[in-house]
Design a protein around this motif. Structure first.
Motif, PDB file in Angstrom:
ATOM      1  N   HIS A  44      87.223 -21.803  25.652  1.00 59.48           N
ATOM      2  CA  HIS A  44      86.685 -20.509  26.074  1.00 59.48           C
ATOM      3  C   HIS A  44      87.107 -20.236  27.519  1.00 59.48           C
ATOM      4  N   GLU A  87      84.228 -26.467  23.611  1.00 56.60           N
ATOM      5  CA  GLU A  87      83.136 -26.878  22.742  1.00 56.60           C
ATOM      6  C   GLU A  87      83.710 -27.448  21.454  1.00 56.60           C
ATOM      7  N   TYR A 137      78.293 -25.249  13.297  1.00 63.08           N
ATOM      8  CA  TYR A 137      77.522 -25.678  14.471  1.00 63.08           C
ATOM      9  C   TYR A 137      78.494 -25.924  15.619  1.00 63.08           C
ATOM     10  N   TYR A 138      78.146 -25.420  16.816  1.00 65.41           N
ATOM     11  CA  TYR A 138      78.981 -25.572  18.006  1.00 65.41           C
ATOM     12  C   TYR A 138      78.184 -26.266  19.108  1.00 65.41           C
ATOM     13  N   ARG A 139      78.857 -27.115  19.911  1.00 67.12           N
ATOM     14  CA  ARG A 139      78.217 -27.791  21.046  1.00 67.12           C
ATOM     15  C   ARG A 139      79.237 -27.886  22.172  1.00 67.12           C
ATOM     16  N   SER A 140      78.862 -27.368  23.367  1.00 67.86           N
ATOM     17  CA  SER A 140      79.784 -27.406  24.505  1.00 67.86           C
ATOM     18  C   SER A 140      79.874 -28.825  25.062  1.00 67.86           C
ATOM     19  N   ALA A 178      75.415 -26.093  26.149  1.00 70.15           N
ATOM     20  CA  ALA A 178      74.938 -25.084  25.198  1.00 70.15           C
ATOM     21  C   ALA A 178      75.275 -25.505  23.771  1.00 70.15           C
ATOM     22  N   TRP A 179      74.488 -25.011  22.837  1.00 73.41           N
ATOM     23  CA  TRP A 179      74.791 -25.180  21.425  1.00 73.41           C
ATOM     24  C   TRP A 179      74.541 -23.848  20.736  1.00 73.41           C
ATOM     25  N   SER A 180      75.187 -23.655  19.614  1.00 75.12           N
ATOM     26  CA  SER A 180      74.971 -22.431  18.849  1.00 75.12           C
ATOM     27  C   SER A 180      75.250 -22.712  17.381  1.00 75.12           C
ATOM     28  N   LEU A 181      74.775 -21.817  16.569  1.00 76.94           N
ATOM     29  CA  LEU A 181      74.960 -21.917  15.138  1.00 76.94           C
ATOM     30  C   LEU A 181      75.544 -20.593  14.667  1.00 76.94           C
ATOM     31  N   GLY A 182      76.679 -20.652  13.994  1.00 72.24           N
ATOM     32  CA  GLY A 182      77.319 -19.456  13.463  1.00 72.24           C
ATOM     33  C   GLY A 182      77.196 -19.420  11.955  1.00 72.24           C
TER      34      GLY A 182
END
Length: 163
Positions: free
Chosen positions: A72, A114, A137-140, A149-153
């Motif tokens: 990113h 990430e 699932y994403y994790r920086s 940070a983490w996120s779920l797409g």
């Protein structure tokens, strides 16, 4: 000038002034009141994904587990919509208004990497047409502000194969 300190990792300073000064009804230093503040802040990144994906299928269902890295890079940020309100027990508080609302947000990383992991499923409606779901699932690897940070797409897709 009220320095509210660090709230959720952000330095917040508020300048509030009386609308009429020195008339005997001013809010004095030390008079308690409540303040409510809100603002919108957005970071804009472009990203370059690199995925390793394995594809297998049963008769009509296709599966595709994947793992990858996503780079990113910051394109810019946007801070807008700052607003606030004041409340309390004193009738003099209605004479206060915001002169300035300054929110200093710590620097975001200009770029970061990430990792992602996901599992896609597609169903064959016909030999050429498929619909599917792809949760990821994403994790920086590095903190973006102060924390990782983490996120779920969750992506839905339709694909049509041209023969």
């Amino acid at each position: 000038n009220y320095d509210l300190g660090i709230i959720d990792g952000k330095q917040i300073t508020v300048n509030i002034r009386n609308t009429i000064l020195d008339d005997g009804n001013d809010v004095k230093v030390g008079d308690p009141f409540n303040g409510r503040f809100s603002a919108q802040y957005a970071l804009n990144y472009y990203f370059v994904p690199l995925w390793l994906k394995y594809h297998f299928k049963t008769k009509k269902v296709h599966f595709s587990p994947k793992v990858g890295a996503i780079y990113h890079a910051l394109m810019g940020d946007n801070f807008k919509g700052a607003s606030g309100s004041i409340s309390g027990d004193s009738s003099n508080l209605i004479r206060l208004n915001f002169q300035d609302l300054n929110i200093n947000i710590p620097s975001a990383k200009n770029n970061y990497v990430e990792l992602g992991i996901g599992f896609g499923v597609q169903y064959e409606l016909s030999s050429n047409l498929k619909i599917g779901l792809d949760p990821t699932y994403y994790r920086s690897l590095q903190p973006i502000f102060e924390n990782k940070a983490w996120s779920l797409g969750f992506n839905a897709n339709i694909s049509y194969q041209i023969n």
